[in-house]
Motif scaffolding. Structure first.
Motif, short mmCIF file in Angstrom:
data_model
loop_
_atom_site.label_atom_id
_atom_site.label_comp_id
_atom_site.label_asym_id
_atom_site.label_seq_id
_atom_site.Cartn_x
_atom_site.Cartn_y
_atom_site.Cartn_z
N GLY A 73 0.80 -1.22 0.00
CA GLY A 73 0.00 0.00 0.00
C GLY A 73 0.83 1.26 0.00
N LEU A 74 2.02 1.19 -0.59
CA LEU A 74 2.91 2.34 -0.65
C LEU A 74 2.87 2.97 -2.04
N SER A 75 3.35 4.19 -2.13
CA SER A 75 3.61 4.79 -3.43
C SER A 75 5.10 4.67 -3.69
N LEU A 76 5.46 4.62 -4.95
CA LEU A 76 6.88 4.48 -5.28
C LEU A 76 7.70 5.64 -4.74
N ASP A 77 7.15 6.84 -4.81
CA ASP A 77 7.94 7.99 -4.37
C ASP A 77 8.14 8.05 -2.86
N SER A 78 7.38 7.24 -2.10
CA SER A 78 7.61 7.19 -0.65
C SER A 78 8.92 6.50 -0.31
N LEU A 79 9.48 5.76 -1.27
CA LEU A 79 10.74 5.07 -1.04
C LEU A 79 11.95 5.92 -1.39
N MET A 80 11.73 7.05 -1.99
CA MET A 80 12.85 7.83 -2.49
C MET A 80 13.64 8.46 -1.36
N PRO A 151 7.61 17.87 -2.90
CA PRO A 151 8.42 17.84 -1.68
C PRO A 151 8.01 16.73 -0.71
N ASP A 152 6.78 16.25 -0.84
CA ASP A 152 6.29 15.19 0.03
C ASP A 152 5.68 14.08 -0.81
N ASP A 153 5.56 12.91 -0.21
CA ASP A 153 4.90 11.78 -0.87
C ASP A 153 3.43 12.10 -1.05
N ASP A 154 2.94 12.03 -2.27
CA ASP A 154 1.53 12.28 -2.57
C ASP A 154 0.87 10.95 -2.90
N PRO A 155 -0.06 10.45 -2.07
CA PRO A 155 -0.68 9.14 -2.33
C PRO A 155 -1.58 9.13 -3.56
N GLU A 158 1.95 10.16 -8.55
CA GLU A 158 3.40 10.16 -8.54
C GLU A 158 3.85 11.09 -9.66
N PHE A 159 4.47 12.20 -9.29
CA PHE A 159 4.92 13.24 -10.22
C PHE A 159 6.44 13.12 -10.25
N LEU A 160 6.99 12.69 -11.40
CA LEU A 160 8.38 12.28 -11.45
C LEU A 160 9.13 12.86 -12.65
N ARG A 161 10.43 12.98 -12.49
CA ARG A 161 11.35 13.24 -13.60
C ARG A 161 12.19 11.98 -13.72
N VAL A 162 12.12 11.32 -14.86
CA VAL A 162 12.77 10.02 -15.01
C VAL A 162 13.86 10.11 -16.07
N VAL A 230 9.18 13.61 -18.19
CA VAL A 230 8.33 13.93 -17.04
C VAL A 230 7.23 12.89 -17.01
N TRP A 231 6.92 12.40 -15.82
CA TRP A 231 6.03 11.26 -15.65
C TRP A 231 4.96 11.56 -14.60
N PHE A 232 3.74 11.15 -14.88
CA PHE A 232 2.70 11.13 -13.87
C PHE A 232 2.15 9.70 -13.81
N VAL A 233 2.00 9.16 -12.62
CA VAL A 233 1.28 7.92 -12.43
C VAL A 233 0.11 8.24 -11.49
N VAL A 234 -1.09 8.10 -11.98
CA VAL A 234 -2.29 8.48 -11.21
C VAL A 234 -3.06 7.24 -10.80
N GLY A 235 -3.43 7.17 -9.53
CA GLY A 235 -4.30 6.09 -9.05
C GLY A 235 -3.66 4.74 -9.02
N ARG A 236 -2.34 4.67 -8.83
CA ARG A 236 -1.69 3.37 -8.86
C ARG A 236 -2.13 2.48 -7.72
N GLN A 237 -2.48 3.07 -6.57
CA GLN A 237 -2.83 2.28 -5.39
C GLN A 237 -4.31 1.92 -5.34
N LYS A 238 -5.11 2.34 -6.31
CA LYS A 238 -6.55 2.07 -6.26
C LYS A 238 -6.85 0.69 -6.86
#
Length: 238
Positions: A73-80, A151-155, A158-162, A230-238
């Protein structure tokens, strides 16, 4: 799922980041009262492999990591990592923040040599959600750099630069990945080969794409130049 790992970078910074990611995964698993064996069963991997990931001795592929964080139940960016910021990969250095005087000159230089009617004002206060270029938390997976742009993990998103250096991939060509949510991609520089189901195309600067992440997909850079997107992943945990 096959036990896909990637070669672990042995530099001091990379070792610290792998160890930190492993600690966060183990902490989340223990908080969920999930045994090592149960986690392994859920993601179809061996307990020894999961243990090696949590100890920072093995770096999982993107697909494997997505499977693990989904179960937790985590988001990828919470591990960064937020306290380690390596800059080993080929990517432009963070932009230098201009001083107020510099921005005034830029404003006056706009147009046909005439001063702009829009003048710069003094900076005051703190903007909500602001993150400077040199403050981005980041994570490395198989040589791919994922930088969180919040700046913070957004559940919710996921707003990323890859950054995909030449010769990197999200998963092997014979084992496509999938997960929950939808992905939105915009290529800034370089080229990226993207496969979604049976379709495969190369995207270049200015191209964009979105797709349902539950469809098996793969991203790779078989080209000679680094790709930044630039990457957005929306609703990955739903």
């Amino acid at each position: 799922m096959t036990e896909e790992s990637v070669e672990v970078d042995t530099t001091e910074t990379a070792v610290q980041m792998n160890a930190q990611m492993g600690l966060r995964l183990r902490g989340a698993r223990e908080k969920a009262n999930m045994s090592l064996r149960e986690m392994a069963r859920r993601v179809h991997l061996s307990p020894s492999f999961i243990s090696q990931v949590e100890l920072g001795r093995t770096a999982p592929s993107v697909g494997t990591l997505y499977a693990m964080v989904t179960e937790l139940g985590l988001s990828l960016d919470s591990l960064m990592a937020e306290d380690v910021a390596p800059r080993d990969l080929e990517s432009p250095p963070p932009p230098v923040r201009p001083k107020l005087a510099d921005r005034t000159e830029v404003a006056h230089a706009a147009g046909s040599g005439r001063p702009s009617s829009v003048l710069p004002l003094p900076e005051v206060g703190s903007l909500p959600g602001l993150q400077r270029a040199d403050e981005r938390p980041e994570l490395y997976l198989g040589g791919v750099r994922w930088e969180r742009l919040t700046p913070d993990d957004d559940p919710e998103v996921e707003f990323l630069r890859v950054t995909y250096p030449a010769g990197t991939e999200s998963c092997p060509a014979d084992n496509l990945m999938n997960h929950g949510g939808k992905e939105y991609i915009h290529i800034l520089s370089g080229r990226l080969e993207i496969q979604v189901a049976f379709a495969r195309q190369v995207l270049g600067p200015g191209d964009s794409l979105h797709f349902d992440s539950s469809i098996p997909h793969r991203l790779s850079n078989p080209h000679d130049e680094t790709c930044i997107a630039v990457w957005f992943v929306v609703g990955r945990q739903k």
